[in-house]
Each structure stands twice: as structure tokens, then as C-alpha cells.
Design a protein around this motif. Structure first.
Motif, PDB file in Angstrom:
ATOM      1  N   THR A   1      11.826  -0.445  -3.224  1.00 33.52           N
ATOM      2  CA  THR A   1      12.254   0.902  -2.836  1.00 33.52           C
ATOM      3  C   THR A   1      11.770   1.241  -1.428  1.00 33.52           C
ATOM      4  O   THR A   1      12.509   1.825  -0.623  1.00 33.52           O
ATOM      5  CB  THR A   1      11.719   1.945  -3.834  1.00 33.52           C
ATOM      6  OG1 THR A   1      12.258   1.676  -5.128  1.00 33.52           O
ATOM      7  CG2 THR A   1      12.099   3.360  -3.408  1.00 33.52           C
ATOM      8  N   VAL A   2      10.529   0.860  -1.102  1.00 37.11           N
ATOM      9  CA  VAL A   2      10.020   1.088   0.252  1.00 37.11           C
ATOM     10  C   VAL A   2      10.872   0.316   1.261  1.00 37.11           C
ATOM     11  O   VAL A   2      11.221   0.839   2.328  1.00 37.11           O
ATOM     12  CB  VAL A   2       8.541   0.676   0.360  1.00 37.11           C
ATOM     13  CG1 VAL A   2       8.050   0.845   1.797  1.00 37.11           C
ATOM     14  CG2 VAL A   2       7.679   1.476  -0.597  1.00 37.11           C
ATOM     15  N   SER A   3      11.216  -0.910   0.916  1.00 39.92           N
ATOM     16  CA  SER A   3      12.052  -1.718   1.810  1.00 39.92           C
ATOM     17  C   SER A   3      13.408  -1.057   2.038  1.00 39.92           C
ATOM     18  O   SER A   3      13.921  -1.029   3.161  1.00 39.92           O
ATOM     19  CB  SER A   3      12.240  -3.113   1.219  1.00 39.92           C
ATOM     20  OG  SER A   3      13.095  -3.885   2.031  1.00 39.92           O
ATOM     21  N   ASN A   4      13.969  -0.483   0.953  1.00 35.55           N
ATOM     22  CA  ASN A   4      15.260   0.204   1.111  1.00 35.55           C
ATOM     23  C   ASN A   4      15.141   1.433   1.997  1.00 35.55           C
ATOM     24  O   ASN A   4      16.039   1.733   2.801  1.00 35.55           O
ATOM     25  CB  ASN A   4      15.810   0.601  -0.264  1.00 35.55           C
ATOM     26  CG  ASN A   4      16.367  -0.580  -1.026  1.00 35.55           C
ATOM     27  OD1 ASN A   4      16.771  -1.567  -0.431  1.00 35.55           O
ATOM     28  ND2 ASN A   4      16.378  -0.480  -2.355  1.00 35.55           N
ATOM     29  N   VAL A   5      14.045   2.169   1.875  1.00 38.90           N
ATOM     30  CA  VAL A   5      13.841   3.336   2.732  1.00 38.90           C
ATOM     31  C   VAL A   5      13.784   2.919   4.204  1.00 38.90           C
ATOM     32  O   VAL A   5      14.319   3.593   5.082  1.00 38.90           O
ATOM     33  CB  VAL A   5      12.558   4.091   2.326  1.00 38.90           C
ATOM     34  CG1 VAL A   5      12.198   5.152   3.364  1.00 38.90           C
ATOM     35  CG2 VAL A   5      12.722   4.723   0.953  1.00 38.90           C
TER      36      VAL A   5
ATOM     37  N   ASP B   1       0.834  -1.212   0.000  1.00 41.34           N
ATOM     38  CA  ASP B   1       0.000   0.000   0.000  1.00 41.34           C
ATOM     39  C   ASP B   1       0.862   1.253   0.000  1.00 41.34           C
ATOM     40  O   ASP B   1       0.546   2.251  -0.669  1.00 41.34           O
ATOM     41  CB  ASP B   1      -0.913   0.001   1.227  1.00 41.34           C
ATOM     42  CG  ASP B   1      -1.893  -1.172   1.214  1.00 41.34           C
ATOM     43  OD1 ASP B   1      -2.484  -1.423   0.153  1.00 41.34           O
ATOM     44  OD2 ASP B   1      -2.027  -1.836   2.265  1.00 41.34           O
ATOM     45  N   VAL B   2       1.950   1.221   0.757  1.00 42.29           N
ATOM     46  CA  VAL B   2       2.865   2.366   0.793  1.00 42.29           C
ATOM     47  C   VAL B   2       3.496   2.565  -0.575  1.00 42.29           C
ATOM     48  O   VAL B   2       3.604   3.698  -1.075  1.00 42.29           O
ATOM     49  CB  VAL B   2       3.954   2.148   1.866  1.00 42.29           C
ATOM     50  CG1 VAL B   2       5.001   3.264   1.808  1.00 42.29           C
ATOM     51  CG2 VAL B   2       3.331   2.083   3.247  1.00 42.29           C
ATOM     52  N   ALA B   3       3.919   1.473  -1.203  1.00 46.10           N
ATOM     53  CA  ALA B   3       4.551   1.567  -2.522  1.00 46.10           C
ATOM     54  C   ALA B   3       3.588   2.163  -3.541  1.00 46.10           C
ATOM     55  O   ALA B   3       3.964   3.032  -4.351  1.00 46.10           O
ATOM     56  CB  ALA B   3       5.010   0.182  -2.966  1.00 46.10           C
TER      57      ALA B   3
ATOM     58  N   LEU C   1      -0.557   7.153   5.485  1.00 48.29           N
ATOM     59  CA  LEU C   1      -1.288   5.893   5.640  1.00 48.29           C
ATOM     60  C   LEU C   1      -1.243   5.343   7.061  1.00 48.29           C
ATOM     61  O   LEU C   1      -1.971   4.412   7.393  1.00 48.29           O
ATOM     62  CB  LEU C   1      -0.727   4.840   4.673  1.00 48.29           C
ATOM     63  CG  LEU C   1      -0.902   5.145   3.182  1.00 48.29           C
ATOM     64  CD1 LEU C   1      -0.145   4.116   2.345  1.00 48.29           C
ATOM     65  CD2 LEU C   1      -2.380   5.149   2.805  1.00 48.29           C
ATOM     66  N   GLY C   2      -0.376   5.905   7.886  1.00 48.58           N
ATOM     67  CA  GLY C   2      -0.232   5.393   9.243  1.00 48.58           C
ATOM     68  C   GLY C   2       0.404   4.016   9.277  1.00 48.58           C
ATOM     69  O   GLY C   2       0.107   3.206  10.166  1.00 48.58           O
TER      70      GLY C   2
ATOM     71  N   ARG D   1      13.047   9.164  -1.174  1.00 49.28           N
ATOM     72  CA  ARG D   1      12.931   8.806   0.250  1.00 49.28           C
ATOM     73  C   ARG D   1      11.859   9.645   0.921  1.00 49.28           C
ATOM     74  O   ARG D   1      11.031   9.132   1.687  1.00 49.28           O
ATOM     75  CB  ARG D   1      14.287   8.992   0.944  1.00 49.28           C
ATOM     76  CG  ARG D   1      14.283   8.521   2.397  1.00 49.28           C
ATOM     77  CD  ARG D   1      15.699   8.473   2.960  1.00 49.28           C
ATOM     78  NE  ARG D   1      16.316   9.787   3.027  1.00 49.28           N
ATOM     79  CZ  ARG D   1      17.400  10.170   2.353  1.00 49.28           C
ATOM     80  NH1 ARG D   1      18.002   9.323   1.544  1.00 49.28           N
ATOM     81  NH2 ARG D   1      17.902  11.381   2.479  1.00 49.28           N
ATOM     82  N   ASN D   2      11.835  10.957   0.634  1.00 46.19           N
ATOM     83  CA  ASN D   2      10.847  11.845   1.247  1.00 46.19           C
ATOM     84  C   ASN D   2       9.435  11.483   0.796  1.00 46.19           C
ATOM     85  O   ASN D   2       8.479  11.573   1.580  1.00 46.19           O
ATOM     86  CB  ASN D   2      11.152  13.294   0.898  1.00 46.19           C
ATOM     87  CG  ASN D   2      12.417  13.786   1.590  1.00 46.19           C
ATOM     88  OD1 ASN D   2      12.813  13.254   2.629  1.00 46.19           O
ATOM     89  ND2 ASN D   2      13.055  14.790   1.017  1.00 46.19           N
ATOM     90  N   ARG D   3       9.286  11.060  -0.472  1.00 42.56           N
ATOM     91  CA  ARG D   3       7.969  10.676  -0.979  1.00 42.56           C
ATOM     92  C   ARG D   3       7.456   9.421  -0.263  1.00 42.56           C
ATOM     93  O   ARG D   3       6.281   9.337   0.115  1.00 42.56           O
ATOM     94  CB  ARG D   3       8.057  10.438  -2.494  1.00 42.56           C
ATOM     95  CG  ARG D   3       6.686  10.407  -3.159  1.00 42.56           C
ATOM     96  CD  ARG D   3       6.763  10.651  -4.665  1.00 42.56           C
ATOM     97  NE  ARG D   3       7.362   9.532  -5.385  1.00 42.56           N
ATOM     98  CZ  ARG D   3       8.558   9.555  -5.978  1.00 42.56           C
ATOM     99  NH1 ARG D   3       9.297  10.671  -5.923  1.00 42.56           N
ATOM    100  NH2 ARG D   3       9.015   8.506  -6.631  1.00 42.56           N
ATOM    101  N   VAL D   4       8.352   8.471  -0.056  1.00 37.06           N
ATOM    102  CA  VAL D   4       7.971   7.237   0.650  1.00 37.06           C
ATOM    103  C   VAL D   4       7.616   7.538   2.108  1.00 37.06           C
ATOM    104  O   VAL D   4       6.622   7.035   2.641  1.00 37.06           O
ATOM    105  CB  VAL D   4       9.100   6.202   0.565  1.00 37.06           C
ATOM    106  CG1 VAL D   4       8.801   5.010   1.485  1.00 37.06           C
ATOM    107  CG2 VAL D   4       9.279   5.726  -0.859  1.00 37.06           C
ATOM    108  N   LEU D   5       8.426   8.363   2.761  1.00 42.61           N
ATOM    109  CA  LEU D   5       8.156   8.703   4.157  1.00 42.61           C
ATOM    110  C   LEU D   5       6.831   9.441   4.295  1.00 42.61           C
ATOM    111  O   LEU D   5       6.101   9.244   5.278  1.00 42.61           O
ATOM    112  CB  LEU D   5       9.305   9.551   4.718  1.00 42.61           C
ATOM    113  CG  LEU D   5      10.648   8.821   4.887  1.00 42.61           C
ATOM    114  CD1 LEU D   5      11.736   9.795   5.320  1.00 42.61           C
ATOM    115  CD2 LEU D   5      10.517   7.685   5.893  1.00 42.61           C
ATOM    116  N   ALA D   6       6.510  10.286   3.314  1.00 44.53           N
ATOM    117  CA  ALA D   6       5.232  10.994   3.342  1.00 44.53           C
ATOM    118  C   ALA D   6       4.079  10.006   3.215  1.00 44.53           C
ATOM    119  O   ALA D   6       3.049  10.126   3.907  1.00 44.53           O
ATOM    120  CB  ALA D   6       5.179  12.029   2.221  1.00 44.53           C
ATOM    121  N   ALA D   7       4.235   9.001   2.345  1.00 43.77           N
ATOM    122  CA  ALA D   7       3.191   7.972   2.191  1.00 43.77           C
ATOM    123  C   ALA D   7       3.018   7.170   3.465  1.00 43.77           C
ATOM    124  O   ALA D   7       1.890   6.838   3.878  1.00 43.77           O
ATOM    125  CB  ALA D   7       3.542   7.058   1.018  1.00 43.77           C
TER     126      ALA D   7
END
Length: 339
Positions: free
Chosen positions: A16-20, A5-7, A42-43, A32-38
């Protein structure tokens, strides 16, 4: 909520999410910032336990003690928790009750949980189960017990010295009939404290006959009361004038029975314990005791485990030995005329 869901929310791959989450330094700052924002929107809460198990180990360690009812081990556990908590790890606390079968069941459970390591005060000196744990990749640190293997770290106290301090104190006070209360005999600490006492007697020009052993089935208050009853059942001419107990719980039980039978401490019978738990100083007659650095034992053992886990190639195995000290209080402050 899952990593997929994050991806999808961030418009990136699951990898990429796993790497973050695990190696953020290799991900471009904008991604990285885009993934962290997601993740924030999404909590999403990372399943750290699952990630660690996929790597082959969890962020937990096991602590197996002989008797959770003994405040000595409570203080040791506090030291372990202080060190591991600072490292972001959790502790699974197990109480063997001095039972080899129960200890074995807990070791099986800890291995199933894939703990990083086990800190243990083993019931028996030679435990092949611990050897097998190490062979399967689980770190083992002996706690309050010396290691006989150069490839296994241990943290202990010089119990022979502790026994020497206690008996030397009583011998110098003029006691020539001393009782040693401790058990079960299979416990290395009990044997070391007794043999240290024998060494002190010999240094004082006395013999083994001046230290009579009263073995107990367990190192508990109830066992101490029973031992005191046996001591008081002897003829007065043969009765001990001083008692050295292998731990403070036994000493508190001895003190209870002596008080119940209206025996004065220390005028009739002097008393020394071991561990210097908080209850020792607060007893009806403040208890002389051999002090151990209880929290330092736990902290040191946990730090050795963390170092071996995080630095396997550079880790140096250590057998750390702390020195005890005698704390003299009212229960033994009485000088007799030797006879």
C-alpha cells in the motif's frame, strides 16, 4: 528509515505504501492521507533511484561530447540541462576528448548506470557500440551529427551551408588565396565545412586550388597558433590573404599568432571562425563567425529523447537540421582587389 517503517507507522502493508508513492490514484483517500502523514512524521525520503532501477531504467541520461573545453559544447550542455531539468531528470556529463577508447569506456559506464538514453557527438561516423546500446534498450540521439539510420533521431546544423557562407563572404571580398584550418579530418563537421567552402568557390568561378587545407590534430587554440605559423612560413606571394577556421577556438589561436607576428587583421589577412562562441565577439579583433544555435541543439536533442522515452509507440524519429548564419565583424571587413 525504510518503507517498512512507514507501513508499520500507518498500519498498512508495504504494498500500500508503494502504491501511494507510485500510483496514488488507486489508493483510497483516507488510506493515502494516513500513509502521507506517516511519511511526514518519520521524515521518510523515497529512494527514487532504486525504484527506477527496479523498473529497468533510471531518471538520468548521458551526454557525451567531444571536448568539454570548447564553449560550444558547454552551451549545448546548457540546452540539454534546461530541457531535462524541467522534466525532473539529471544529466551525466562525459567528455570523450575525441578519443574512441575513452568514448567507449563512458558508454560502458552509462549502460551500467542504466540511463534512459545517451545524447552523443560520436568520435567516428560509424560506431557499432551505439547500435548495441539501442539493441539493449538504451535510447541514442545523435547530437551535432546527422543520423544515417531512419530509426535514430539526430540534431545537427547544415555545416556544408556554413562553409559556403564563410567562403562566399571571403571570395566576394576579393580573396583568391584562402586557407582552411581544421581537424582532425575524421570529424564529419570539419569535412562538411571544407566541402561547403569548395562549393562556394566553384559558384564564384574559382577552383579547389584557391582553398588550401591546413589540417590540425585537434580543434584547439594551440592548434590554431601552429597552423598560423605554418601559413606565415610560406613565401608572401603564396601566402593566404584570408583564413577560414573550422571552429572559433582555432580562429582565436590563428588570431593570437598573427598578432604576435605583427600581421594586421583584416588588412593583411582576413579571418572567419565557426560556432560564434561568446569569446568571438570579445576578441582583440572581433571575430567574424558562422553562428550555430548551440542551446537549441541541446534542447531539441533532449526533447526528442524524452518523447521517445515517454511515448515509444507514437514517437516519430526525426533528423532535425538547423541552418547556420554568418555574423560579420571586424576580422573580415576588408575588401581586396582580386589578382
Amino acid at each position: 528509515m525504510s518503507i517498512r517503517d512507514v507501513a508499520s507507522q500507518a498500519g498498512v502493508s508495504v504494498g500500500t505504501v508503494s502504491n501511494v508513492l507510485n500510483r496514488p490514484d488507486i489508493v483510497a483517500a483516507s488510506t493515502r492521507n494516513r500513509v502521507l502523514a506517516a511519511i511526514s512524521e518519520l521524515g521518510f525520503v523515497p529512494n527514487d533511484a532504486a525504484r527506477q532501477l527496479r523498473r529497468g531504467r533510471g531518471r538520468t541520461l548521458g551526454l557525451v561530447v567531444l571536448d568539454v573545453a570548447n564553449p560550444f559544447f558547454t552551451d549545448v550542455a546548457k540546452g540539454v540541462e534546461d530541457a531535462t531539468g524541467a522534466a525532473g531528470m539529471a544529466v551525466i556529463f562525459c567528455n570523450s576528448d575525441g578519443d574512441p577508447a575513452k568514448e567507449s569506456r563512458y558508454l560502458d559506464l552509462l549502460e551500467e548506470q542504466r540511463v534512459q538514453g545517451v545524447l552523443i557527438t560520436p568520435v567516428d561516423d560509424a560506431n557499432e557500440r551505439l547500435v548495441r546500446l539501442r539493441e539493449r534498450g538504451v535510447l541514442v540521439i545523435l547530437l551535432d551529427r546527422r543520423s544515417t539510420r531512419p530509426d535514430v533521431c539526430s540534431v545537427a546544423v547544415d555545416d556544408r551551408l556554413g562553409g559556403e557562407l564563410a567562403i562566399r563572404h571571403l571570395a566576394e571580398a576579393g580573396h583568391r588565396r584562402i586557407a582552411f584550418v581544421g581537424g582532425p579530418w575524421r570529424l564529419e563537421q570539419v569535412r562538411d565545412r571544407y566541402h561547403g567552402g569548395l562549393h562556394a568557390l566553384r559558384e564564384a568561378g574559382l577552383t579547389e586550388e584557391h582553398l588550401r587545407r591546413f589540417e590540425t590534430p585537434s580543434p584547439t587554440v594551440a592548434a590554431g597558433r601552429d597552423a598560423a605559423s605554418r601559413i606565415l612560413g610560406l613565401p608572401r606571394s603564396a601566402r593566404a590573404t584570408a583564413v577560414f577556421c573550422a571552429n572559433d577556438l582555432l580562429a582565436l589561436g590563428v588570431l593570437q599568432e598573427l598578432t604576435r607576428q605583427q600581421v594586421r587583421v583584416p588588412e593583411d589577412i582576413a579571418l572567419v571562425g565557426y560556432d560564434d562562441i561568446d569569446f568571438a565577439a570579445a576578441a582583440a579583433v572581433p571575430l567574424s563567425s558562422v553562428r550555430q544555435p548551440r542551446q537549441r541543439l541541446g534542447q531539441t536533442a533532449a526533447r526528442l529523447m524524452l518523447d521517445e522515452s515517454n511515448n515509444p509507440d507514437g514517437h516519430q524519429h526525426q533528423q532535425v537540421i538547423f541552418e547556420p548564419e554568418l555574423v560579420v565583424r571586424e576580422s573580415s571587413q576588408f575588401t581586396r582587389t582580386p589578382h
